[in-house]
Write a protein that holds these residues in place. Structure first.
Motif, mmCIF file in Angstrom:
data_model
loop_
_atom_site.group_PDB
_atom_site.id
_atom_site.type_symbol
_atom_site.label_atom_id
_atom_site.label_comp_id
_atom_site.label_asym_id
_atom_site.label_seq_id
_atom_site.Cartn_x
_atom_site.Cartn_y
_atom_site.Cartn_z
ATOM 1 N N ALA A 17 -4.246 17.879 -4.159
ATOM 2 C CA ALA A 17 -4.547 17.941 -5.583
ATOM 3 C C ALA A 17 -3.264 17.738 -6.381
ATOM 4 C CB ALA A 17 -5.185 19.292 -5.908
ATOM 5 N N GLY A 18 -3.305 18.136 -7.654
ATOM 6 C CA GLY A 18 -2.119 18.091 -8.498
ATOM 7 C C GLY A 18 -1.564 16.695 -8.599
ATOM 8 N N PRO A 19 -0.276 16.544 -8.294
ATOM 9 C CA PRO A 19 0.366 15.245 -8.486
ATOM 10 C C PRO A 19 -0.226 14.141 -7.613
ATOM 11 C CG PRO A 19 1.830 16.814 -7.377
ATOM 12 C CD PRO A 19 0.630 17.577 -7.814
ATOM 13 N N LEU A 20 -1.026 14.534 -6.614
ATOM 14 C CA LEU A 20 -1.632 13.521 -5.755
ATOM 15 C C LEU A 20 -2.992 13.098 -6.271
ATOM 16 C CD1 LEU A 20 -0.730 15.046 -2.293
ATOM 17 C CD2 LEU A 20 0.260 13.046 -3.355
ATOM 18 N N ALA A 21 -3.402 13.596 -7.435
ATOM 19 C CA ALA A 21 -4.759 13.362 -7.918
ATOM 20 C C ALA A 21 -5.090 11.874 -7.974
ATOM 21 C CB ALA A 21 -4.956 14.007 -9.277
ATOM 22 N N PHE A 22 -4.132 11.056 -8.384
ATOM 23 C CA PHE A 22 -4.398 9.617 -8.469
ATOM 24 C C PHE A 22 -4.865 9.084 -7.119
ATOM 25 C CE2 PHE A 22 -4.050 5.160 -9.077
ATOM 26 C CZ PHE A 22 -3.473 4.685 -7.914
ATOM 27 N N ALA A 23 -4.069 9.380 -6.097
ATOM 28 C CA ALA A 23 -4.383 8.855 -4.772
ATOM 29 C C ALA A 23 -5.628 9.513 -4.202
ATOM 30 C CB ALA A 23 -3.203 9.091 -3.834
ATOM 31 N N TYR A 24 -5.860 10.757 -4.616
ATOM 32 C CA TYR A 24 -6.942 11.527 -4.032
ATOM 33 C C TYR A 24 -8.295 10.915 -4.327
ATOM 34 C CZ TYR A 24 -9.791 15.606 -3.025
ATOM 35 O OH TYR A 24 -10.728 16.453 -2.528
ATOM 36 N N VAL A 25 -8.474 10.396 -5.560
ATOM 37 C CA VAL A 25 -9.762 9.793 -5.885
ATOM 38 C C VAL A 25 -9.840 8.348 -5.400
ATOM 39 C CG1 VAL A 25 -10.322 11.306 -7.823
ATOM 40 C CG2 VAL A 25 -9.009 9.211 -8.220
ATOM 41 N N ALA A 26 -8.677 7.796 -5.071
ATOM 42 C CA ALA A 26 -8.687 6.437 -4.527
ATOM 43 C C ALA A 26 -9.007 6.517 -3.029
ATOM 44 C CB ALA A 26 -7.323 5.784 -4.742
ATOM 45 N N VAL A 27 -9.062 5.389 -2.390
ATOM 46 C CA VAL A 27 -9.358 5.364 -0.956
ATOM 47 C C VAL A 27 -8.129 5.867 -0.197
ATOM 48 C CG1 VAL A 27 -9.880 3.869 0.986
ATOM 49 C CG2 VAL A 27 -10.959 3.460 -1.228
ATOM 50 N N MET A 28 -8.365 6.872 0.645
ATOM 51 C CA MET A 28 -7.266 7.391 1.462
ATOM 52 C C MET A 28 -7.453 6.887 2.884
ATOM 53 S SD MET A 28 -7.040 11.133 -0.258
ATOM 54 C CE MET A 28 -7.019 11.906 1.295
ATOM 55 N N ALA A 29 -6.345 6.745 3.575
ATOM 56 C CA ALA A 29 -6.442 6.133 4.901
ATOM 57 C C ALA A 29 -5.643 6.913 5.922
ATOM 58 C CB ALA A 29 -5.924 4.702 4.832
ATOM 59 N N LEU A 30 -6.205 6.984 7.117
ATOM 60 C CA LEU A 30 -5.445 7.497 8.250
ATOM 61 C C LEU A 30 -4.525 6.381 8.713
ATOM 62 C CD1 LEU A 30 -8.166 9.304 10.400
ATOM 63 C CD2 LEU A 30 -6.480 10.338 8.867
ATOM 64 N N ARG A 31 -3.255 6.710 8.908
ATOM 65 C CA ARG A 31 -2.299 5.702 9.394
ATOM 66 C C ARG A 31 -2.002 5.961 10.870
ATOM 67 N NH1 ARG A 31 1.006 3.385 5.094
ATOM 68 N NH2 ARG A 31 0.049 3.994 3.114
ATOM 69 N N PRO A 32 -1.955 4.917 11.688
ATOM 70 C CA PRO A 32 -1.610 5.118 13.107
ATOM 71 C C PRO A 32 -0.207 5.709 13.253
ATOM 72 C CG PRO A 32 -2.274 2.830 12.661
ATOM 73 C CD PRO A 32 -2.172 3.511 11.336
ATOM 74 N N ILE A 33 -0.074 6.652 14.163
ATOM 75 C CA ILE A 33 1.219 7.314 14.401
ATOM 76 C C ILE A 33 1.935 6.613 15.569
ATOM 77 C CG2 ILE A 33 2.325 9.478 15.098
ATOM 78 C CD1 ILE A 33 0.016 10.964 13.681
ATOM 79 N N LEU A 34 3.188 6.223 15.329
ATOM 80 C CA LEU A 34 3.981 5.554 16.374
ATOM 81 C C LEU A 34 4.300 6.532 17.491
ATOM 82 C CD1 LEU A 34 6.648 3.658 14.211
ATOM 83 C CD2 LEU A 34 4.453 2.785 15.059
ATOM 84 N N ILE A 35 4.284 6.020 18.703
ATOM 85 C CA ILE A 35 4.621 6.832 19.870
ATOM 86 C C ILE A 35 5.997 6.420 20.397
ATOM 87 C CG2 ILE A 35 3.896 7.509 22.222
ATOM 88 C CD1 ILE A 35 1.984 8.450 19.976
ATOM 89 N N HIS A 36 6.827 7.417 20.678
ATOM 90 C CA HIS A 36 8.139 7.218 21.308
ATOM 91 C C HIS A 36 7.960 6.589 22.693
ATOM 92 C CE1 HIS A 36 12.051 8.227 23.021
ATOM 93 N NE2 HIS A 36 11.419 8.863 24.001
ATOM 94 N N PRO A 37 8.803 5.647 23.144
ATOM 95 C CA PRO A 37 9.959 5.096 22.438
ATOM 96 C C PRO A 37 9.558 3.929 21.540
ATOM 97 C CG PRO A 37 9.944 4.315 24.719
ATOM 98 C CD PRO A 37 8.748 5.209 24.578
ATOM 99 N N ASP A 38 10.125 3.922 20.348
ATOM 100 C CA ASP A 38 9.861 2.843 19.384
ATOM 101 C C ASP A 38 11.110 2.751 18.498
ATOM 102 O OD1 ASP A 38 7.037 1.584 17.766
ATOM 103 O OD2 ASP A 38 9.020 1.565 16.829
ATOM 104 N N PRO A 39 11.664 1.553 18.347
ATOM 105 C CA PRO A 39 12.914 1.428 17.565
ATOM 106 C C PRO A 39 12.767 1.932 16.132
ATOM 107 C CG PRO A 39 11.999 -0.739 18.152
ATOM 108 C CD PRO A 39 11.228 0.274 18.930
ATOM 109 N N ARG A 40 11.545 1.888 15.589
ATOM 110 C CA ARG A 40 11.336 2.354 14.202
ATOM 111 C C ARG A 40 11.527 3.857 14.069
ATOM 112 N NH1 ARG A 40 5.653 -0.697 13.682
ATOM 113 N NH2 ARG A 40 5.750 -0.208 15.904
#
Ligand code: K1U
Ligand code: ZN
Length: 200
Positions: A17-40
């Protein structure tokens, strides 16, 4: 899928909520989590220079991804974004209100001399845990999503977590605190896991 307040499919949405309200009503997405080892995961992340709507969406996605994992913290490099932003919520009690935090350009300004040993895990190193010794308390300053400069002294699990997450921004993983043999053993397990995942 658009998620709105009180969504029954994922109660974690009601936490944002709060400062995230803009994003909250927009489409939110799960992002894939990188697995070690990864240069990023080894790269030093770049400072945030402006609070934009894109950044609010990123913060909301990170919280959603963290709660879904589930985890108590997440740093942007873990989702392949090389920016100095972390999210955390270390509230453990089921009946306590959630406390989602978004920290931009966080910096540790003070740490206690006394230390605490915690068996840490990492969403980028699934199912591996090891004791890590860190200062029990840490004072951190950061910018919030309203552009305000904030400072807080963290204790206990919050202090452990914030130090773990800031390490991610500097390309450091909790296994870097272990001896070379243990680190190599975990890295080999992760390489095997990634090979198996790639095969499907
Ligand atoms: O950064 C990350 O990979 C997230 C990590 C944070 C962390 C855990 C332990 C000590 C320091 C930092 C995690 O959230 S791992 C998952 C985890 O610890 C957990 C998951 C659900 C409930 C409670 C804890
Ligand atoms: Zn981690």
């Amino acid at each position: 899928m658009a998620h709105r307040d009180g969504c029954k499919e994922n109660p974690a949405h009601a936490r944002i909520a709060g400062p995230l309200a803009f994003a909250y009503v927009a489409v939110m997405a799960l992002r894939p989590i990188l697995i070690h080892p990864d240069p990023r995961l080894k790269k030093k992340a770049d400072p945030i220079t402006a609070v934009t709507d894109d950044l609010r969406v990123l913060a909301a996605d990170m919280l959603e991804t963290m709660y879904d994992a589930p985890g108590i913290g997440l740093a942007a490099p873990q989702i392949g974004v090389s920016k100095r932003i972390i999210v955390m919520d270390c509230v453990k009690e089921d009946d306590a209100p959630p406390r989602p935090l978004v920290l931009l350009n966080p910096e540790v300004t003070w740490t206690s001399e006394d230390t605490n040993t915690y068996e840490e895990g990492c969403l980028s190193i699934p199912d591996q845990f090891a004791d890590v010794v860190r200062p029990t308390q840490a004072e951190v300053t950061w910018m919030d999503l309203d552009g305000n400069q904030v400072s807080e002294k963290f204790d206990g699990l919050w202090a452990t977590c914030v130090q773990h997450e800031i390490d991610h921004l500097d390309g450091k993983l909790f296994i870097d605190y272990l001896g070379p043999l243990k680190r190599q053993m975990i890295t080999r397990k992760m390489q095997k896991l990634k090979r198996e995942k790639a095969r499907g």
